[in-house]
Design a protein around this motif. Structure first.
Motif, mmCIF file in Angstrom:
data_model
loop_
_atom_site.group_PDB
_atom_site.id
_atom_site.type_symbol
_atom_site.label_atom_id
_atom_site.label_comp_id
_atom_site.label_asym_id
_atom_site.label_seq_id
_atom_site.Cartn_x
_atom_site.Cartn_y
_atom_site.Cartn_z
ATOM 1 N N SER A 19 0.828 -1.205 0.000
ATOM 2 C CA SER A 19 0.000 0.000 0.000
ATOM 3 C C SER A 19 0.862 1.254 0.000
ATOM 4 O O SER A 19 0.578 2.218 -0.718
ATOM 5 C CB SER A 19 -0.920 -0.007 1.220
ATOM 6 O OG SER A 19 -1.604 1.223 1.333
ATOM 7 N N LYS A 77 2.432 2.942 -3.274
ATOM 8 C CA LYS A 77 1.688 3.789 -4.210
ATOM 9 C C LYS A 77 2.345 5.153 -4.371
ATOM 10 O O LYS A 77 2.306 5.751 -5.454
ATOM 11 C CB LYS A 77 0.247 3.966 -3.726
ATOM 12 C CG LYS A 77 -0.570 4.873 -4.641
ATOM 13 C CD LYS A 77 -1.987 5.079 -4.153
ATOM 14 C CE LYS A 77 -2.748 5.996 -5.098
ATOM 15 N NZ LYS A 77 -4.143 6.232 -4.658
ATOM 16 N N TRP A 135 1.575 1.094 -10.300
ATOM 17 C CA TRP A 135 0.676 0.830 -9.178
ATOM 18 C C TRP A 135 -0.612 0.164 -9.655
ATOM 19 O O TRP A 135 -1.054 -0.837 -9.091
ATOM 20 C CB TRP A 135 0.357 2.130 -8.442
ATOM 21 C CG TRP A 135 -0.819 2.022 -7.516
ATOM 22 C CD1 TRP A 135 -2.066 2.533 -7.702
ATOM 23 C CD2 TRP A 135 -0.860 1.325 -6.264
ATOM 24 N NE1 TRP A 135 -2.883 2.214 -6.651
ATOM 25 C CE2 TRP A 135 -2.173 1.469 -5.756
ATOM 26 C CE3 TRP A 135 0.067 0.598 -5.532
ATOM 27 C CZ2 TRP A 135 -2.568 0.922 -4.542
ATOM 28 C CZ3 TRP A 135 -0.323 0.033 -4.323
ATOM 29 C CH2 TRP A 135 -1.620 0.200 -3.838
ATOM 30 N N THR A 136 -1.203 0.696 -10.709
ATOM 31 C CA THR A 136 -2.484 0.178 -11.193
ATOM 32 C C THR A 136 -2.354 -1.220 -11.786
ATOM 33 O O THR A 136 -3.197 -2.097 -11.537
ATOM 34 C CB THR A 136 -3.076 1.126 -12.247
ATOM 35 O OG1 THR A 136 -3.200 2.441 -11.681
ATOM 36 C CG2 THR A 136 -4.435 0.641 -12.711
ATOM 37 N N TYR A 158 1.210 -3.412 -8.709
ATOM 38 C CA TYR A 158 1.256 -3.397 -7.249
ATOM 39 C C TYR A 158 -0.124 -3.438 -6.603
ATOM 40 O O TYR A 158 -0.298 -4.075 -5.558
ATOM 41 C CB TYR A 158 2.029 -2.170 -6.752
ATOM 42 C CG TYR A 158 3.494 -2.236 -7.076
ATOM 43 C CD1 TYR A 158 4.332 -3.102 -6.383
ATOM 44 C CD2 TYR A 158 4.037 -1.451 -8.095
ATOM 45 C CE1 TYR A 158 5.682 -3.185 -6.684
ATOM 46 C CE2 TYR A 158 5.386 -1.524 -8.405
ATOM 47 C CZ TYR A 158 6.201 -2.392 -7.697
ATOM 48 O OH TYR A 158 7.540 -2.478 -8.007
ATOM 49 N N ARG A 159 -1.113 -2.780 -7.187
ATOM 50 C CA ARG A 159 -2.448 -2.818 -6.587
ATOM 51 C C ARG A 159 -3.057 -4.217 -6.621
ATOM 52 O O ARG A 159 -3.643 -4.653 -5.615
ATOM 53 C CB ARG A 159 -3.381 -1.816 -7.264
ATOM 54 C CG ARG A 159 -4.735 -1.719 -6.559
ATOM 55 C CD ARG A 159 -5.552 -0.551 -7.045
ATOM 56 N NE ARG A 159 -5.952 -0.688 -8.438
ATOM 57 C CZ ARG A 159 -6.718 0.192 -9.086
ATOM 58 N NH1 ARG A 159 -7.133 1.281 -8.461
ATOM 59 N NH2 ARG A 159 -7.034 0.004 -10.353
ATOM 60 N N TRP A 178 -1.482 -6.026 -3.857
ATOM 61 C CA TRP A 178 -2.023 -5.559 -2.577
ATOM 62 C C TRP A 178 -3.382 -6.193 -2.296
ATOM 63 O O TRP A 178 -3.651 -6.625 -1.164
ATOM 64 C CB TRP A 178 -2.139 -4.034 -2.598
ATOM 65 C CG TRP A 178 -2.927 -3.479 -1.458
ATOM 66 C CD1 TRP A 178 -2.531 -3.380 -0.158
ATOM 67 C CD2 TRP A 178 -4.268 -2.975 -1.511
ATOM 68 N NE1 TRP A 178 -3.534 -2.846 0.605
ATOM 69 C CE2 TRP A 178 -4.609 -2.586 -0.197
ATOM 70 C CE3 TRP A 178 -5.195 -2.811 -2.533
ATOM 71 C CZ2 TRP A 178 -5.856 -2.043 0.105
ATOM 72 C CZ3 TRP A 178 -6.434 -2.268 -2.231
ATOM 73 C CH2 TRP A 178 -6.748 -1.892 -0.922
ATOM 74 N N LEU A 179 -4.232 -6.280 -3.306
ATOM 75 C CA LEU A 179 -5.548 -6.888 -3.127
ATOM 76 C C LEU A 179 -5.434 -8.371 -2.768
ATOM 77 O O LEU A 179 -6.135 -8.869 -1.878
ATOM 78 C CB LEU A 179 -6.382 -6.722 -4.399
ATOM 79 C CG LEU A 179 -6.868 -5.305 -4.707
ATOM 80 C CD1 LEU A 179 -7.501 -5.249 -6.093
ATOM 81 C CD2 LEU A 179 -7.863 -4.837 -3.653
ATOM 82 N N SER A 198 -3.747 0.169 5.193
ATOM 83 C CA SER A 198 -3.305 0.640 3.881
ATOM 84 C C SER A 198 -3.082 2.145 3.912
ATOM 85 O O SER A 198 -4.027 2.923 4.072
ATOM 86 C CB SER A 198 -4.341 0.274 2.817
ATOM 87 O OG SER A 198 -4.594 -1.122 2.844
ATOM 88 N N HIS A 227 -2.336 4.204 1.592
ATOM 89 C CA HIS A 227 -2.875 5.007 0.495
ATOM 90 C C HIS A 227 -4.371 5.266 0.640
ATOM 91 O O HIS A 227 -4.954 5.995 -0.170
ATOM 92 C CB HIS A 227 -2.587 4.319 -0.849
ATOM 93 C CG HIS A 227 -3.422 3.108 -1.119
ATOM 94 N ND1 HIS A 227 -3.200 1.899 -0.500
ATOM 95 C CD2 HIS A 227 -4.486 2.926 -1.943
ATOM 96 C CE1 HIS A 227 -4.074 1.013 -0.945
ATOM 97 N NE2 HIS A 227 -4.870 1.607 -1.815
#
Length: 250
Positions: A100, A103, A111-112, A115-116, A119-120, A186, A188
């Protein structure tokens, strides 16, 4: 060094629910030291005390690391593999926190696209693993014996709660609140103040009910162990009595 006791890891578990509190406290101290209180820098992510700060994930992860090393110490003392699986549970919070925080240190496309999703995935793993551990270990509520069948509940269960629906409620609410708690880990998402406040209040409720069932489980273990010890002490006496009566009959 002194062995880890129930009170040690009980307090450490509660500290994990306060990770966001510790982070907010660190942010407040940072802003006071750097004289950013009531200034525009309060809202700037790239300021000294903004959302870009590496101190945020470090403070958030600190309670989990304390609990992680407690589990390793327990394994060293007891050699029980369960301690390692418990340590793994706290380790799953680490990628949630640091992914998180990334970001603010990577390109938006990275990130999109990369990494996101990570993270999910890590958030889902942490939530489900923590829920599983709560139900099967911390509370010892076996799905196939004490909940859905529930034929021989412990006497303490009847005295303290008395209704099966309480266990359905605590399991369902714990699953939902375990998932929402990831939101607060998180960095962000910390700017959504109203949502964070609501989830914090719900976490207080979740931890409150967790305490009751955790203490009940520990009490059951202690009383069960005491009963076994008393039975072991009474057995030689009973054997001597039987032998004495047998020799008398002969």
């Amino acid at each position: 060094m002194q062995a880890i006791t129930f009170s040690d890891f009980f307090v450490a578990d509660i500290m994990t629910s306060m990770s966001k509190v510790f982070s907010d406290l660190e942010r407040s101290v940072c802003r006071m030291v750097n004289r950013q209180v009531a200034t525009i820098a309060w809202f700037e992510a790239d300021s000294v005390c903004g959302s870009h700060s590496v101190a945020i994930p470090i403070v958030l992860v600190f309670p989990y690391m304390c609990r992680f090393f407690q589990c390793l110490r327990q394994y060293k003392d007891t050699k029980e593999r369960t301690c390692l699986f418990n340590a793994l549970k706290y380790a799953t919070a680490v990628p949630v926190i640091f992914l998180s925080a990334l970001k603010y240190h990577v390109f938006p496309e990275s990130w999109t696209d990369f990494y996101r999703p990570l993270w999910l995935i890590s958030s889902v793993i942490n939530s489900l693993y923590s829920f599983y551990w709560d139900v099967t270990r911390d509370w010892d509520l076996s799905v196939f014996t004490r909940i859905f069948k529930f034929k021989n509940p412990h006497i303490c269960t009847n005295l303290l709660y008395g209704r099966i629906w309480v266990y359905y409620w605590v399991m369902g609410s714990n699953l939902v609140l375990r998932c929402t708690w990831t939101y607060k880990l998180s960095a962000h998402l910390r700017h959504n103040y109203l949502t964070v406040f609501t989830i914090t209040a719900l976490e207080i409720m979740r931890r409150f009910q967790w305490i009751f069932f955790r203490v009940e489980n520990e009490w059951n273990k202690m009383t069960g162990k005491a009963s076994l010890e008393l039975s072991a002490m009474d057995k030689p006496i009973e054997e001597e009595r039987l032998l004495g009566s047998a020799s008398h009959n002969v």
